[in-house]
Design a protein around this motif. Sequence first.
Motif, PDB file in Angstrom:
ATOM      1  N   MET A   1      92.847  26.388  61.471  1.00 61.90           N
ATOM      2  CA  MET A   1      93.007  24.950  61.690  1.00 61.90           C
ATOM      3  C   MET A   1      92.544  24.592  63.107  1.00 61.90           C
ATOM      4  SD  MET A   1      94.256  23.394  59.048  1.00 61.90           S
ATOM      5  CE  MET A   1      95.098  21.930  59.647  1.00 61.90           C
ATOM      6  N   THR A   2      91.952  23.415  63.250  1.00 62.28           N
ATOM      7  CA  THR A   2      91.523  22.973  64.573  1.00 62.28           C
ATOM      8  C   THR A   2      92.273  21.741  65.037  1.00 62.28           C
ATOM      9  OG1 THR A   2      89.752  21.736  63.529  1.00 62.28           O
ATOM     10  CG2 THR A   2      89.214  23.913  64.365  1.00 62.28           C
ATOM     11  N   SER A   3      93.230  21.285  64.277  1.00 63.45           N
ATOM     12  CA  SER A   3      94.121  20.229  64.728  1.00 63.45           C
ATOM     13  C   SER A   3      95.520  20.602  64.272  1.00 63.45           C
ATOM     14  CB  SER A   3      93.705  18.864  64.164  1.00 63.45           C
ATOM     15  OG  SER A   3      93.772  18.870  62.756  1.00 63.45           O
ATOM     16  N   THR A   4      96.517  19.965  64.841  1.00 64.38           N
ATOM     17  CA  THR A   4      97.890  20.291  64.511  1.00 64.38           C
ATOM     18  C   THR A   4      98.594  19.072  63.953  1.00 64.38           C
ATOM     19  OG1 THR A   4      98.731  19.686  66.699  1.00 64.38           O
ATOM     20  CG2 THR A   4      97.937  21.953  66.413  1.00 64.38           C
ATOM     21  N   GLU A   5      99.681  19.328  63.219  1.00 66.52           N
ATOM     22  CA  GLU A   5     100.464  18.218  62.671  1.00 66.52           C
ATOM     23  C   GLU A   5     101.018  17.348  63.791  1.00 66.52           C
ATOM     24  OE1 GLU A   5     101.779  15.628  60.049  1.00 66.52           O
ATOM     25  OE2 GLU A   5     100.565  17.384  59.563  1.00 66.52           O
ATOM     26  N   GLN A   6     101.434  17.968  64.885  1.00 66.85           N
ATOM     27  CA  GLN A   6     101.938  17.209  66.023  1.00 66.85           C
ATOM     28  C   GLN A   6     100.842  16.310  66.598  1.00 66.85           C
ATOM     29  OE1 GLN A   6     103.267  19.635  69.277  1.00 66.85           O
ATOM     30  NE2 GLN A   6     104.192  17.931  70.375  1.00 66.85           N
ATOM     31  N   GLY A   7      99.636  16.858  66.713  1.00 66.59           N
ATOM     32  CA  GLY A   7      98.531  16.061  67.221  1.00 66.59           C
ATOM     33  C   GLY A   7      98.201  14.897  66.308  1.00 66.59           C
ATOM     34  N   ARG A   8      98.212  15.127  64.999  1.00 69.85           N
ATOM     35  CA  ARG A   8      97.922  14.049  64.057  1.00 69.85           C
ATOM     36  C   ARG A   8      98.957  12.927  64.173  1.00 69.85           C
ATOM     37  NH1 ARG A   8      95.939  18.416  60.911  1.00 69.85           N
ATOM     38  NH2 ARG A   8      97.974  18.910  60.034  1.00 69.85           N
ATOM     39  N   ARG A  88      86.597   9.032  56.804  1.00 69.18           N
ATOM     40  CA  ARG A  88      87.396   9.952  55.993  1.00 69.18           C
ATOM     41  C   ARG A  88      88.328  10.768  56.875  1.00 69.18           C
ATOM     42  NH1 ARG A  88      83.037  13.119  52.357  1.00 69.18           N
ATOM     43  NH2 ARG A  88      84.960  14.171  51.657  1.00 69.18           N
ATOM     44  N   GLN A  89      89.524  11.070  56.371  1.00 69.21           N
ATOM     45  CA  GLN A  89      90.429  11.966  57.067  1.00 69.21           C
ATOM     46  C   GLN A  89      89.963  13.392  56.822  1.00 69.21           C
ATOM     47  OE1 GLN A  89      94.525  11.987  55.772  1.00 69.21           O
ATOM     48  NE2 GLN A  89      95.266  12.799  57.725  1.00 69.21           N
ATOM     49  N   MET A  90      89.796  14.142  57.929  1.00 72.20           N
ATOM     50  CA  MET A  90      89.225  15.482  57.785  1.00 72.20           C
ATOM     51  C   MET A  90      89.480  16.280  59.049  1.00 72.20           C
ATOM     52  SD  MET A  90      85.310  16.231  56.535  1.00 72.20           S
ATOM     53  CE  MET A  90      85.488  14.964  55.251  1.00 72.20           C
ATOM     54  N   ASP A  91      89.666  17.576  58.892  1.00 71.16           N
ATOM     55  CA  ASP A  91      89.848  18.474  60.016  1.00 71.16           C
ATOM     56  C   ASP A  91      88.487  18.901  60.564  1.00 71.16           C
ATOM     57  OD1 ASP A  91      90.271  21.415  61.165  1.00 71.16           O
ATOM     58  OD2 ASP A  91      92.181  20.354  61.259  1.00 71.16           O
ATOM     59  N   ALA A  92      88.372  18.958  61.880  1.00 81.31           N
ATOM     60  CA  ALA A  92      87.099  19.319  62.512  1.00 81.31           C
ATOM     61  C   ALA A  92      86.641  20.721  62.148  1.00 81.31           C
ATOM     62  CB  ALA A  92      87.218  19.197  64.029  1.00 81.31           C
TER      63      ALA A  92
END
Length: 268
Positions: A1-8, A88-92
């Motif tokens: 993963m390149t993003s976190t739930e906290q960051g989102r 669109r919502q998407m992870d980097a």
Amino acid sequence: MTSTEQGRRKYDELADRYEEIFPYVAEVGKLLVEHASPPSGARLLDVGAGRGAVARAALSLGCTVTAVDASQGMVERLACDFPDIEARQMDAGALAFPDASFDVVAAGFVIQVLPDPDVALAEAHRVLVPGGTIALSLEKQSVGRLRWLYELAAEYFGTPVPSDNDEDNGAVSSAQLDALLQAADFTNLATIPVEMPVSLANPPALWDWLTPRGLAEAVNALPAEQAESFRNRFLTQAETMQSNDGIALDFRATLHKAQKPCGQPASI
């Protein structure tokens, strides 16, 4: 993963006022697109698009823009504000696009907040056409004339006073980003510095600037007497700063551009 739930969650909360809190983002987004120099009609992917600083500038040059962000709140605002782009919502680090889908991949102030930037760069490489361009902006950590504030925070909250050297603070430096780009098999690197000082009218304006960045929350967690002491000392030292050439925040960035080599397959 390149993003976190906290960051989102953080960016969901900031979606409605992101560019008000970070007013330099729009100008640096424009400069980043200019640095990338996409031709009219280029297919540009804006990764971590936020409120659309890069997308807005790319649209003005006639690009066909696709914008993705890990924050659903940001994506909803993007879709509302820019009906001409696909949002669109998407992870980097997991781009749901075929190989060689874009002529340009851009990311404004994204790489330094990713726990796995190498994964995101590999994905950018994959979705670029051979000869395609990647363009990234990187925020530079700078204490500058606010050293007094970091020292005050260290006294009250026990936080370390950062160095003016990014690497000392654990941040991604310009040299490290260039090395990551080379490791991801990008070539023809071109990096330029940007200085964007932010001027504020008075000490209360500085307090308001810092409030959404966690200052108010930290102060409110102190015992009442300490919180009052912190506020008084903050205002006194901010007044001294104002009398010595004004309250100007030192903001710096670097803009990075590189290419996926021509004749190379979409995936490596």
